[in-house]
Scaffold this active site. Structure first.
Site, short mmCIF file in Angstrom:
data_model
loop_
_atom_site.label_atom_id
_atom_site.label_comp_id
_atom_site.label_asym_id
_atom_site.label_seq_id
_atom_site.Cartn_x
_atom_site.Cartn_y
_atom_site.Cartn_z
N SER A 130 0.82 -1.21 0.00
CA SER A 130 0.00 0.00 0.00
C SER A 130 0.86 1.27 0.00
O SER A 130 1.55 1.56 -0.97
CB SER A 130 -0.94 -0.05 1.21
OG SER A 130 -1.95 0.91 1.12
N GLU A 152 10.61 5.99 -9.68
CA GLU A 152 10.31 6.44 -11.04
C GLU A 152 10.63 7.92 -11.26
O GLU A 152 10.66 8.37 -12.41
CB GLU A 152 8.85 6.13 -11.38
CG GLU A 152 8.60 4.63 -11.45
CD GLU A 152 7.25 4.28 -12.07
OE1 GLU A 152 6.50 5.21 -12.42
OE2 GLU A 152 6.96 3.08 -12.19
N LYS A 186 -0.48 -4.22 -3.32
CA LYS A 186 -1.77 -3.67 -2.88
C LYS A 186 -1.85 -2.23 -3.37
O LYS A 186 -1.30 -1.34 -2.75
CB LYS A 186 -1.89 -3.77 -1.37
CG LYS A 186 -3.32 -3.59 -0.84
CD LYS A 186 -3.69 -2.14 -0.65
CE LYS A 186 -5.08 -2.01 -0.04
NZ LYS A 186 -5.50 -0.60 0.10
#
Length: 480
Positions: free
Chosen positions: A367, A378, A392
């Site tokens: 999560s 990224e 998740k």
């Protein structure tokens, strides 16, 4: 008698076929055998015998006619009634096929409660719970009904303290497993280990339990005891009786995962690299991280190891705030709702630190931990070391219910800055490290050692070969 009736009922169709084909009486005159006339005495006897047979056959035929007529009537009237009932059902079904007509469920529950052969399995509570389970089984594994007790416990998760044994849990396959025992808690002191499979709680089998149910069973008031049977990663089964306590959780720690001090592969203490562990994202986590980063900036450290292993996630806004501390602009994440519409969060200019970062994650990082790792990875702000994360990536919202419980429902999905899906896929590390059981038992933190070498610019050995982790079979977000 029943046997005789059975025989007759079995032959009705044959008798019925023969009712219109009663054989003609034999010719009086020549017999087929000799062609000679019978004596009169023999004719009298034959006539008498024939009359008796004819009478018997007549009685039999009359009986069969009555029987056949009764069956035909039953079958005919039955067909008519069935047709009438069928027509009625067809007409009524048009109304009852309305998917919003939940009165049908109440009607079925009433019938089952009155007629089911095992009444203990057809109590109102059992039928209600089964209906609720059926609804959420049709959804993703992160949507769930939370009963009032569990809901009260879950709200404590984000306040920095709770009452229990001090461990985070997640779901793998049919069982709940210990993600990590928190340091200096009853769970750690008793001998509970990360990866332990929970087999029983207070003598009840835990097979098939949800994370929410396991949390409810394991937690309890301070001073009360709970007995837990677990299966360690090496296959050994142990039973622990643990006294519950108030667990004060600092979500941020400078203490390495295996305790003691941070050491490199040579066993030397590391002083030029800062170590920060984020256990979860609670209301106080941003303040804790901010203070920690200020201390690190003043320490002269050359890099940061950000450890989110076994971090089950937490509050979204707090996670965004922490990601913003490490970024100088750039997309943090995208959120896609049920209509496909995208929103998201963008980092503000000005990071709290410009030091290079390596993130440590494992199969229990879920999560918010995945959102943070994906955002920094990224945006080129951090490298990720470890195993593929939990996967998740749903946005969940709790809606209060009238009974004090809640519906915890997925309302969207998270995407990374490059639009990669987190749900079911997780965050792929830049460098794969899968620890062996021997390394775990020896408390050698191999991922941390690789992170130290990476931050120091040293060559790294070949990464571990990708292996199956908990992620493919995991079915619920890790929880305390």
């Amino acid at each position: 008698m029943s046997h005789v009736c059975g025989v007759w009922l079995g032959r009705v169709s044959r008798a019925g076929d023969r009712l219109d084909r009663v054989p003609s009486p034999p010719h009086r005159g020549r017999t087929a055998r000799s062609g000679s006339r019978r004596p009169k005495g023999r004719d009298v006897k034959s006539n008498l015998l024939r009359n008796v047979l004819v009478g018997a056959i007549a009685v039999l035929v009359a009986g069969l006619l009555v029987t056949s007529g009764f069956l035909v009537r039953v079958l005919t009237e039955g067909d008519q009634e069935a047709a009438a009932v069928s027509t009625g059902v067809t007409t009524a079904s048009k109304a009852k096929d309305d998917p919003t007509n939940y009165a049908l469920l109440a009607e079925m529950a009433k019938i089952i409660a009155e007629d089911y052969v095992d009444p203990d399995k057809a109590t109102p509570e059992a039928l209600r719970d089964a209906a609720i389970k059926g609804i959420f089984d049709a959804l993703d594994p992160h949507s769930a009904y939370i009963d009032p007790d569990s809901y009260a416990l879950s709200r404590d998760d984000f306040e920095g303290a709770f009452e229990g044994i001090g461990a985070t849990v997640s779901k793998e396959g049919d069982f709940v497993v210990i993600s990590t025992p928190l340091p200096n808690t009853p769970a750690e002191k008793a001998g509970i280990k990360a990866g332990d499979q929970v087999l029983e709680v207070d003598g009840q089998s835990a097979e098939g339990w949800s994370v929410q149910l396991a949390v409810t069973k394991i937690r309890g008031p301070i001073g009360s005891k709970v007995t837990i049977k677990v299966k360690h990663k090496d296959g050994k089964i142990e039973t622990f009786t643990i006294s519950r306590d108030k667990i004060a959780v600092e979500s941020v720690s400078r203490l390495p995962l295996f305790g003691g001090v941070l050491r490199d592969a040579a066993g030397d203490e590391v002083k030029d690299i800062a170590y920060v562990r984020i256990r979860s994202f609670s209301r106080s986590t941003p303040q804790e991280v901010e203070k920690t980063l200020k201390d690190i900036n003043a320490s002269g450290a050359k890099g940061i190891i950000l450890d989110v292993r076994s971090n089950p996630g937490g509050l979204l806004q707090e996670t965004i705030q922490i990601a913003d501390m490490f970024l100088d602009g750039g997309q943090i994440f995208y959120q896609q709702d049920r209509s496909g519409r995208e929103t998201g969060a963008v980092a503000r200019s000005g990071a709290l630190t410009n030091l290079p970062i390596v993130i440590l994650q494992d199969e229990f990082s879920a999560s918010g931990a995945e959102l943070l790792a994906g955002a920094l990875q990224e945006n080129g702000r951090a490298k990720v070391i470890g195993t593929r994360s939990f996967g998740k990536g749903t946005v969940n919202h709790a809606r209060d219910l009238s009974n004090g419980g809640a519906v915890y429902v997925s309302i969207g999905r998270w995407l990374t800055p490059k639009h990669n899906q987190i749900e079911g896929k997780g965050i792929t590390p830049d460098y794969e490290v899968q620890m062996t059981l021997e390394e775990l038992e020896a408390r050698k933190d191999i991922p941390a050692q690789r992170a130290i070498d990476m931050l120091r610019g040293r060559p790294l050995p070949p990464p571990s070969k990708p292996v199956a982790t908990a992620t493919p079979t995991a079915s619920a977000t890790p929880r305390r």
